[in-house]
Motif scaffolding. Structure first.
Motif: not given
Length: 502
Positions: A252-261
């Motif tokens: 769907h051309r929807l960006p995904v961001a992930i919180h990762q530490t």
């Protein structure tokens, strides 16, 4: 970064702020300067230096033609040039760059923390001030990384109606498993911002719902411990669910961001094909192979290192204390933090936050119980030492970076992108790269590279004027002379308003 408990506190504050009071009139809203033209008028900006952020140099042209909020042309004017029919503004040799984009912030978090009844009533005004200070500091677009209840919709509406001066806002929705790091957002009871995922099938349906609801991007989480005391283990999303989210979002051309530490979370993100990595692992040094894996994946990183600015404090037995960049932070904080609080926060939040900061400086404060959530300082010193070293290694390897500051969490403000860039310059990032990150790179990341992030014909005239060349030092970005939004003057310093009056 005190998200689980900090969001709880903000929710309570936001709820209390809904009570009708005399403060609801918000008489001290910022107003745009009065000028002789609007964003629809034909405007010629002349006698300036145009900054080419993509190629990290200055353009040969020395003038810009703007109309209907869009850049029409770059021009080279000399003594023999015929001038277009337009409102002409002589900018005295100032440097003009694209408006900055904050790729990671929380517009409805106050950036301050403390206990005082007045904070509940100051909250409404603080949310609007977050927006105003963005524009006044050259941030014309933000990627909001999760909001408190429906306050973000209210803010967006007021900005669109011209009642509040503020940036263009892209909003996210969080997808998270029960008892995961992002699960505190379920307290907001608003499915437009948070959806709990129980299976890969449900994850696929949630992505489709987000598309239908007009979400600009998705956010997921991968962290196994809290940032506040007492610490305890958190649930994490499995690889299959993460892969389903990434695949369906890509469709769907929807960006995904992930919180990762954590390094383990970084591995999962790369294996799942998540394109945007928020923060940097702080639990251990990344190996050369891991750095190569990030580089070859094409993933983009928003480091947000200035979350360490106010929260990396001494704690008994902490092995990271006084290591890495912490002595530098210690040398800068006393001079910089109080003025920053007063500049970006309402007086009630500024006072309460400074009091809270003073308490954090006492190592014994981490050994006792408190009424409000208390940060686990060791998480932030680890970010300031191990996280910064990983950031430097990734930068030297040629990984693509974005620029965002996690504004809204304690002692960090959505409009204070200059501090994030200043700290990154201190650890070895080149100023021209940093300006490119905050404009051109971020525009690509939000899918607006054909309309934002460059000074080019056909682009929206979100423009910032600086007294000195921002390609040479991030210090030159801290106090803009003027800011235009879609060709309309949104801000100008008191000493730089005269050129716009003719």
């Amino acid at each position: 970064m005190l998200r689980r408990d900090f969001f709880k506190l903000c929710l309570a504050t936001a709820s209390a702020a809904s009570i009708p009071t005399a403060c609801t009139k918000l008489p001290n809203r910022y107003r745009k300067p009065d000028v002789a033209f609007t964003g629809k008028d034909r405007l010629l900006l002349q006698n300036l230096h145009l900054v080419d952020v993509r190629n990290k140099r200055l353009f040969a042209e020395n003038a810009l033609l703007v109309q209907n909020g869009v850049i029409q042309a770059r021009l080279h004017l000399d003594g023999t040039s015929s001038l277009p029919d337009a409102h002409r503004v002589d900018l005295g040799g100032a440097y003009l760059a694209p408006g900055m984009i904050n790729s990671h912030c929380h517009m409805t978090l106050p950036g301050g923390l403390g206990i005082a009844p007045s904070l509940a009533f100051a909250y409404r005004r603080q949310v609007e001030r977050n927006a105003e200070e963005c524009v006044k500091h050259g941030v014309t677009t933000v990627r909001d990384m999760l909001a408190v209840s429906d306050w973000l919709f209210r803010l967006k509406r007021k900005i669109e109606e011209g009642k509040v001066v503020g940036p263009r806002i892209l909003r996210s929705c969080a997808l998270e498993v029960k008892n995961g790091y992002g699960d505190q957002l379920s307290l907001l009871a608003d499915p437009r911002f948070y959806k709990e995922i129980k299976s890969p099938k449900q994850a696929r349906m949630a992505v489709r719902q987000c598309v239908e609801e007009g979400v600009d991007f998705l956010k997921i989480f991968q962290q196994t411990d809290k940032n506040t005391l007492p610490a305890h283990h958190l649930a994490k999303m499995d690889l299959e669910t993460m892969q389903v989210i990434a695949k369906e979002a890509l469709r769907h051309r929807l960006p995904v961001a992930i919180h990762q530490t954590e390094a383990a979370g970084l591995h999962l993100a790369l294996n799942a094909g998540i394109p945007h990595l928020e923060h940097v692992p702080r639990d251990r040094a990344l190996t050369e192979q891991e750095i190569l894996d990030v580089q070859s994946s094409g993933a983009k990183i928003t480091p947000t290192i200035n979350v360490t600015f106010g929260l990396s404090q001494p704690r008994l037995g902490d092995p990271n204390w006084n290591q890495g960049m912490i002595p530098w932070l210690e040398s800068k904080r006393e001079a910089l933090l109080p003025p920053l609080l007063n500049r970006f926060l309402e007086p009630e939040f500024a006072k309460a936050s400074l009091d809270f900061y003073r308490k954090l400086q006492d190592p014994q404060s981490y050994e006792t119980k408190h009424v409000i959530p208390w940060p686990d300082q060791s998480k932030f010193t680890a970010a300031a030492v191990i996280g910064v070293e990983n950031t430097q290694a990734l930068y030297q390897a040629g990984v693509e970076f974005l620029a965002g500051n996690d504004g809204g969490v304690p002692f960090v403000f959505p409009g204070a992108m200059g501090l994030e860039l200043y700290m990154l310059e201190h650890i070895g990032f080149r100023p021209a790269d940093l300006l490119q990150m905050a404009t051109f790179n971020n525009a690509k990341a939000i899918g607006m590279e054909r309309s934002l992030g460059q000074v080019e014909a056909g682009y929206i005239a979100d423009l910032v004027l600086h007294r000195q060349n921002p390609l040479q030092s991030t210090r030159h970005l801290l106090e803009p002379l003027a800011v235009l939004q879609a060709g309309e003057l949104a801000y100008a310093t008191e000493g730089f308003r005269q050129p716009w009056q003719g």
